[in-house]
Write a protein that holds these residues in place. Structure first.
Motif, PDB file in Angstrom:
ATOM      1  N   LYS A 128      13.396  74.492 104.811  1.00  0.00           N
ATOM      2  CA  LYS A 128      14.630  74.238 105.779  1.00  0.00           C
ATOM      3  C   LYS A 128      15.741  73.525 104.617  1.00  0.00           C
ATOM      4  N   ALA A 129      15.225  72.509 103.922  1.00  0.00           N
ATOM      5  CA  ALA A 129      16.205  71.723 103.332  1.00  0.00           C
ATOM      6  C   ALA A 129      16.547  72.689 102.035  1.00  0.00           C
ATOM      7  N   VAL A 130      15.668  73.418 101.451  1.00  0.00           N
ATOM      8  CA  VAL A 130      16.026  74.035 100.221  1.00  0.00           C
ATOM      9  C   VAL A 130      17.140  75.302 100.769  1.00  0.00           C
ATOM     10  N   MET A 131      16.960  75.985 101.915  1.00  0.00           N
ATOM     11  CA  MET A 131      17.579  76.998 102.165  1.00  0.00           C
ATOM     12  C   MET A 131      19.027  76.412 102.483  1.00  0.00           C
ATOM     13  N   ASP A 132      19.072  75.265 103.387  1.00  0.00           N
ATOM     14  CA  ASP A 132      20.391  74.530 103.527  1.00  0.00           C
ATOM     15  C   ASP A 132      21.222  74.614 102.560  1.00  0.00           C
ATOM     16  N   SER A 133      20.443  73.799 101.528  1.00  0.00           N
ATOM     17  CA  SER A 133      21.347  73.577 100.374  1.00  0.00           C
ATOM     18  C   SER A 133      21.726  74.877  99.446  1.00  0.00           C
ATOM     19  N   PHE A 134      20.689  75.753  99.469  1.00  0.00           N
ATOM     20  CA  PHE A 134      21.199  76.763  98.840  1.00  0.00           C
ATOM     21  C   PHE A 134      22.354  77.645  99.494  1.00  0.00           C
ATOM     22  N   VAL A 135      22.361  77.936 100.684  1.00  0.00           N
ATOM     23  CA  VAL A 135      23.351  78.653 101.423  1.00  0.00           C
ATOM     24  C   VAL A 135      24.795  77.878 101.226  1.00  0.00           C
ATOM     25  N   GLU A 136      24.734  76.442 101.283  1.00  0.00           N
ATOM     26  CA  GLU A 136      25.720  75.560 100.950  1.00  0.00           C
ATOM     27  C   GLU A 136      26.406  75.994  99.654  1.00  0.00           C
ATOM     28  N   ASP A 137      25.457  75.781  98.606  1.00  0.00           N
ATOM     29  CA  ASP A 137      26.017  76.279  97.381  1.00  0.00           C
ATOM     30  C   ASP A 137      26.814  77.447  97.250  1.00  0.00           C
ATOM     31  N   ILE A 138      26.199  78.668  97.939  1.00  0.00           N
ATOM     32  CA  ILE A 138      26.632  80.103  97.645  1.00  0.00           C
ATOM     33  C   ILE A 138      27.864  80.179  98.417  1.00  0.00           C
ATOM     34  N   THR A 139      27.840  79.398  99.641  1.00  0.00           N
ATOM     35  CA  THR A 139      29.097  79.451 100.473  1.00  0.00           C
ATOM     36  C   THR A 139      30.255  78.868  99.888  1.00  0.00           C
ATOM     37  N   ARG A 140      30.036  77.716  98.922  1.00  0.00           N
ATOM     38  CA  ARG A 140      31.271  77.228  98.345  1.00  0.00           C
ATOM     39  C   ARG A 140      31.563  78.105  97.062  1.00  0.00           C
ATOM     40  N   LEU A 141      30.560  78.881  96.359  1.00  0.00           N
ATOM     41  CA  LEU A 141      30.937  79.548  95.599  1.00  0.00           C
ATOM     42  C   LEU A 141      31.780  80.715  95.785  1.00  0.00           C
ATOM     43  N   GLY A 142      31.636  81.363  96.869  1.00  0.00           N
ATOM     44  CA  GLY A 142      32.130  82.442  97.686  1.00  0.00           C
ATOM     45  C   GLY A 142      31.435  83.703  97.083  1.00  0.00           C
ATOM     46  N   PRO A 143      32.208  85.022  97.543  1.00  0.00           N
ATOM     47  CA  PRO A 143      31.326  86.293  97.285  1.00  0.00           C
ATOM     48  C   PRO A 143      31.169  86.402  95.966  1.00  0.00           C
ATOM     49  N   ASN A 144      29.981  86.972  95.589  1.00  0.00           N
ATOM     50  CA  ASN A 144      29.823  87.393  94.094  1.00  0.00           C
ATOM     51  C   ASN A 144      30.092  88.714  94.060  1.00  0.00           C
ATOM     52  N   GLU A 145      31.061  88.959  92.569  1.00  0.00           N
ATOM     53  CA  GLU A 145      31.759  90.143  92.530  1.00  0.00           C
ATOM     54  C   GLU A 145      31.248  90.445  91.098  1.00  0.00           C
ATOM     55  N   ARG A 146      30.452  89.748  90.312  1.00  0.00           N
ATOM     56  CA  ARG A 146      29.977  90.004  88.862  1.00  0.00           C
ATOM     57  C   ARG A 146      29.524  91.471  88.733  1.00  0.00           C
ATOM     58  N   LEU A 147      28.264  91.591  89.623  1.00  0.00           N
ATOM     59  CA  LEU A 147      27.294  92.503  89.248  1.00  0.00           C
ATOM     60  C   LEU A 147      27.490  93.694  90.202  1.00  0.00           C
ATOM     61  N   GLU A 148      28.162  93.305  91.137  1.00  0.00           N
ATOM     62  CA  GLU A 148      28.196  94.254  92.456  1.00  0.00           C
ATOM     63  C   GLU A 148      28.736  95.807  91.886  1.00  0.00           C
ATOM     64  N   ASP A 149      27.860  96.744  92.599  1.00  0.00           N
ATOM     65  CA  ASP A 149      28.233  98.094  91.918  1.00  0.00           C
ATOM     66  C   ASP A 149      28.882  98.660  93.002  1.00  0.00           C
ATOM     67  N   LEU A 150      30.537  98.795  92.947  1.00  0.00           N
ATOM     68  CA  LEU A 150      31.372  99.158  93.966  1.00  0.00           C
ATOM     69  C   LEU A 150      31.028 100.714  94.425  1.00  0.00           C
ATOM     70  N   ARG A 151      30.093 101.394  93.343  1.00  0.00           N
ATOM     71  CA  ARG A 151      29.865 102.767  93.956  1.00  0.00           C
ATOM     72  C   ARG A 151      28.820 102.761  94.865  1.00  0.00           C
ATOM     73  N   CYS A 152      28.128 101.469  95.304  1.00  0.00           N
ATOM     74  CA  CYS A 152      27.128 101.442  96.201  1.00  0.00           C
ATOM     75  C   CYS A 152      27.890 101.019  97.736  1.00  0.00           C
ATOM     76  N   LYS A 153      29.276 100.781  97.415  1.00  0.00           N
ATOM     77  CA  LYS A 153      29.924 100.325  98.819  1.00  0.00           C
ATOM     78  C   LYS A 153      30.366 101.408  99.586  1.00  0.00           C
ATOM     79  N   GLU A 154      30.253 101.408 100.730  1.00  0.00           N
ATOM     80  CA  GLU A 154      30.347 102.697 101.750  1.00  0.00           C
ATOM     81  C   GLU A 154      31.943 102.963 101.760  1.00  0.00           C
ATOM     82  N   ASN A 155      32.775 101.931 101.807  1.00  0.00           N
ATOM     83  CA  ASN A 155      34.070 101.920 101.960  1.00  0.00           C
ATOM     84  C   ASN A 155      34.841 101.326 100.891  1.00  0.00           C
TER      85      ASN A 155
END
Lengths: 667, 154
Positions: B127-154
């Motif tokens: 639980k502690a690991v997941m809490d802190s990891f989610v907190e880190d990711i929330t702070r960083l915001g969405p990841n756009e670096r490697l996302e393949d926009l062709r995979c997006k539906e819209n």
């Protein structure tokens, strides 16, 4: 064409209260490949299993997804169910919507959303599942029990009585363990040696049991049914086949000042010794740290007096390699080191003793011959203070770094000590300082009440702050608090007895690493399932007996030892074990023969062979390709990632299947 | 405001981190189960994929997760020395060190990837690991670096 059925379990209210199970079943209907979905109150019940089976037959399902509890819980149940109607069990997937969803997410909307995502991932994986068939491996019909205490002895006896060969490995020169050191046992007050020494003899004489005393396990290889264990037989310097245990050597040995660990170092023994009169095997051992002959080259008295010529100063440690089908850990416990509890003056006064030392002081076979006296001056104690929970039930912020758990037996053995002391000397004043008195068990509370009501032992809820040896009076000044009366107490005590925490034996942690058996943070072996598989380790073929799994008293240890034996007998009575079909396999056309997989395989399951291939141009070519032995492969998947050409894949967890799960969860 | 910007702003507002956790069957998956048994809540963004051992996690799986829009990936295995398969977690540790340094070179923040050891007895740690990891990711915001926009539906 896949036809998938999705079955959503309510688990009573366990899932249904925070996940809208009907919505999950409904959502499944729109997932491509799903032809049927439903929900039911208890999918694992017979009615639930029948629902799955009937639906498979009615709708011609090719794959089944069950959204329920953890696959570690009921995957096997559901696989068995579908196998009973002829479906390959590996066509079934479990989505864990209880432990990893409904139990950890309180919001129903969030929980339902996640459950749907987990269901979709399971469907995506199931879509790619192919039928798998397990191979089988033979079982070596011999068991190894590590530890020769009451737990190990009972397990070994039960297995041996069923007709299988058992070896016991014990680090000490004799079996018997801690129970042989105890004076009497609660709550019946029967003499401990009188019940344990006949057991030791029974073990020693059993035709199916081999005892490797004064030995250690140094290496474990293999897997369930096929373990290969290296046993180090430490040099005794006495030939076991010749020694008769007559004791003449011990009588004549001039080295008298060796602390006797059997008596908790309260007195001394010789450099050649037999731990106690009823030892099994009753063979003398030379202590290499103290023997004059071994250390200085002079002496050799024991070899002169030995009538059977059993002494051999040139003896070396020997290593045996033995094959086993199952291994039982019965490593037991030891008391924590109380010297860091400085406030109780354990290091400063010989009259502050641990409970196990007190046990030896009371024992008829102990250093005082059962005459209970103060270790410092040999006088009979008039006032004794017992301190409970020394190092047990400590919180994380405690300065001592004690154990968070309750050691379970201290309340009862302290009541026993109090009663036995009062039986010895009725006019002794006995104070017991406790946090709580915990006496659940058959006749336990009655026993404790007897100590309070009949024997008039003073039980005081409170803590001892400090014990100070008083040089003038020769007594111990005990400063304590009575938490019920809110009073400070000063007691002038002759002895202080510490009910120190019990911890798993120090050999348990390295053993767990050798066995790759999981342990918890307190170094107790973790059972495969806390409720349903309490005597098995999560590692197949490893079983747990006694204190090494968690604090236990003697009857509990004996019951668990028998339970572990029953599991071992179940295993050894099989001629072959059905293996795990989720093993690696190599696509020979893609393999380029680089040997990377062979290097990372921890089991040596991968070999290379020269194989003749018929090429598309109708020529033949000899190529070097990897081949996995499915009976040896354990399915970790290290090779699949290391393979540069992508030839290696793991059945049941294929690259495609995991990618499909990733895709489904990222949608 | 262009259409692109508008969708980006709208995405930001309703964004919830997507986190993939690879858990080995013997330790960390058991740790996650224990967190459940003990009713230790952690954010629902964490979705677990069961693998036999942390060494089964192919770097391709992690790249695929980022390509498909994951915001963070965590690999959990047995503590060093406790691997059910003796050495699997050591392989995982080395591979992930290599992969994560490459990801960081590509501009994926190093906090988006993690390797953690969680035993089957450590529900609270899971639980502690997941809490802190989610907190880190929330702070960083969405990841756009490697996302393949062709995979997006819209």
């Amino acid at each position: 064409m896949q036809k998938i059925g999705v079955f959503v379990c309510w688990c009573g209210t366990n899932i249904a209260s925070t996940v809208d199970v009907k919505a999950v079943a409904e959502a499944a209907k729109s997932v491509p490949g799903v032809v049927f979905s439903t929900d039911y109150q208890y999918m694992c019940s017979e009615a639930g299993q029948n629902l799955i089976k009937d639906s498979v037959l009615t709708y011609g399902l090719t794959h089944v997804v069950v959204c329920s509890c953890s696959p570690r819980m009921h995957e096997a149940t559901f696989r068995k169910a579908v196998a009973s109607i002829g479906m390959n069990p590996y066509m079934l997937e479990v989505a864990n919507i209880r432990e990893q969803c409904s139990w950890v997410h309180k919001d129903k909307e969030v929980g339902t959303e996640k459950a749907i995502a987990l269901m979709k991932a399971a469907v995506a994986k199931a879509m790619l599942n192919t039928p798998l068939t397990a191979g089988s491996t033979p079982v070596t019909k011999r068991a190894l029990v590590i530890g020769g205490g009451i737990a190990g002895m009972q397990t070994a006896l039960d297995i041996a009585d069923a007709g299988f060969q058992v070896d016991i490995v014990e680090t000490k020169p004799t079996i018997g363990g801690k129970m042989a050191q105890l004076d009497k046992t609660f709550p019946t007050l029967d003499c401990s040696s009188c019940i344990v020494t006949p057991k030791m003899v029974e073990v020693g004489q059993h035709p199916n049991i081999t005892i490797y005393a004064y030995s250690e396990v140094t290496e474990v290889k293999g897997f369930v049914g096929q373990f290969t264990v290296t046993i180090k037989r430490k040099a005794r310097y006495v030939d076991e086949s010749k020694c008769t245990g007559c004791g003449a050597c011990i009588e004549k040995c001039p080295m008298k000042k060796v602390p006797d660990e059997w008596n908790m170092n309260l007195n001394n023994r010789k450099a050649i010794y037999i731990p106690f009169a009823q030892a099994v095997p009753k063979i003398a051992t030379i202590d290499p740290a103290y023997c004059l002959k071994l250390n200085t080259g002079k002496c050799g008295v024991c070899s002169k007096v030995c009538g059977t010529n059993a002494i051999n100063y040139e003896a070396k440690d020997e290593y045996l390699e033995v094959g086993y089908g199952a291994i039982v850990a019965a490593t037991g416990y030891e008391m924590i080191d109380v010297s860091k509890y400085d406030e109780y003056a354990y290091s400063n006064s010989p009259d502050v003793v641990t409970a196990l030392e007190y046990e030896r002081l009371m024992s008829a076979a102990g250093p005082t011959g059962g005459h209970l006296v103060r270790p410092s001056d040999g006088k009979e104690p008039k006032t004794i203070v017992f301190i409970q929970c020394v190092g047990s039930r400590e919180t994380e912020d405690s300065c001592h770094g004690g154990k968070p758990y309750c050691s379970k037996v201290c309340c009862m053995y302290t009541a026993k000590h109090a009663i036995l002391t009062k039986d010895h000397y009725p006019d002794t004043d006995i104070y017991v300082f406790y946090i709580d008195v915990r006496t659940p068990g058959k006749l336990f509370d009655e026993f404790y009440r007897r100590a309070v009501e009949q024997y008039n032992v003073h039980y005081i809820k409170g803590a001892v702050g400090k014990v100070t040896p008083n040089a003038e009076t020769g007594k111990l000044d005990v400063q304590a608090a009575d938490l019920l009366l809110m009073e400070q107490l000063q007691i002038e005590a002759d002895m202080v007895v510490l009910a120190a925490a019990l911890e798993p034996h120090r050999s348990a942690r390295p053993l767990a690493t050798m066995l790759t058996a999981p342990m918890d943070t307190n170094d107790f072996f973790t059972e495969a399932h806390a409720k349903l598989r309490p005597v098995e380790s999560a590692t197949a073929g490893i079983y747990l007996s006694g204190f090494c799994q968690g604090p236990k008293d003697i009857p509990e240890t004996v019951s668990q030892a028998g339970a572990a034996a029953a599991k071992v007998i179940g295993l050894l009575s099989k001629n072959e074990l059905v293996g795990n079909p989720c093993v690696a396999h190599s696509d020979e056309w893609m393999c380029n023969g680089c040997s990377q997989c062979e290097n990372v395989c921890p089991y040596g399951a991968i070999t290379y062979e020269e194989k003749e291939f018929r090429m598309p141009d109708r020529t033949t070519k000899i190529r070097r390709v990897a081949s996995v032995n499915p009976a040896v492969c354990q399915g970790c998947g290290a090779c699949t990632v290391t393979c540069p050409s992508g030839a290696m894949d793991l059945r049941g967890f294929t690259n495609q299947e995991i990618m499909a799960e990733v895709d489904a969860l990222c949608l | 405001m262009s259409v692109m910007e508008k969708t980006a702003a709208a995405r930001q507002a309703e964004w919830k981190p997507k986190i993939i956790a690879f858990c080995c069957n013997w330790c960390s998956y058991g740790g996650a189960d224990l967190a459940g048994t003990n009713r230790l809540s952690y954010p629902a963004n964490v979705k677990i994929i069961r693998v036999p051992c942390s060494c089964r996690v192919n770097p391709m799986f992690i790249l695929r997760a980022f390509q498909k829009g994951a915001d963070g990936v965590i690999v959990c295995g047995c503590h060093p020395g406790d691997c059910h398969y003796s050495t699997g977690n050591y392989h995982a540790r080395r591979r992930m060190t290599m992969l994560f340094s490459m990801l960081s070179f590509l501009g994926v923040e190093s906090a988006r990837t993690r390797v953690e050891w969680v035993s089957a007895a450590e529900g609270a740690r899971f639980k502690a690991v997941m809490d802190s990891f989610v907190e880190d990711i929330t702070r960083l915001g969405p990841n756009e670096r490697l996302e393949d926009l062709r995979c997006k539906e819209n």
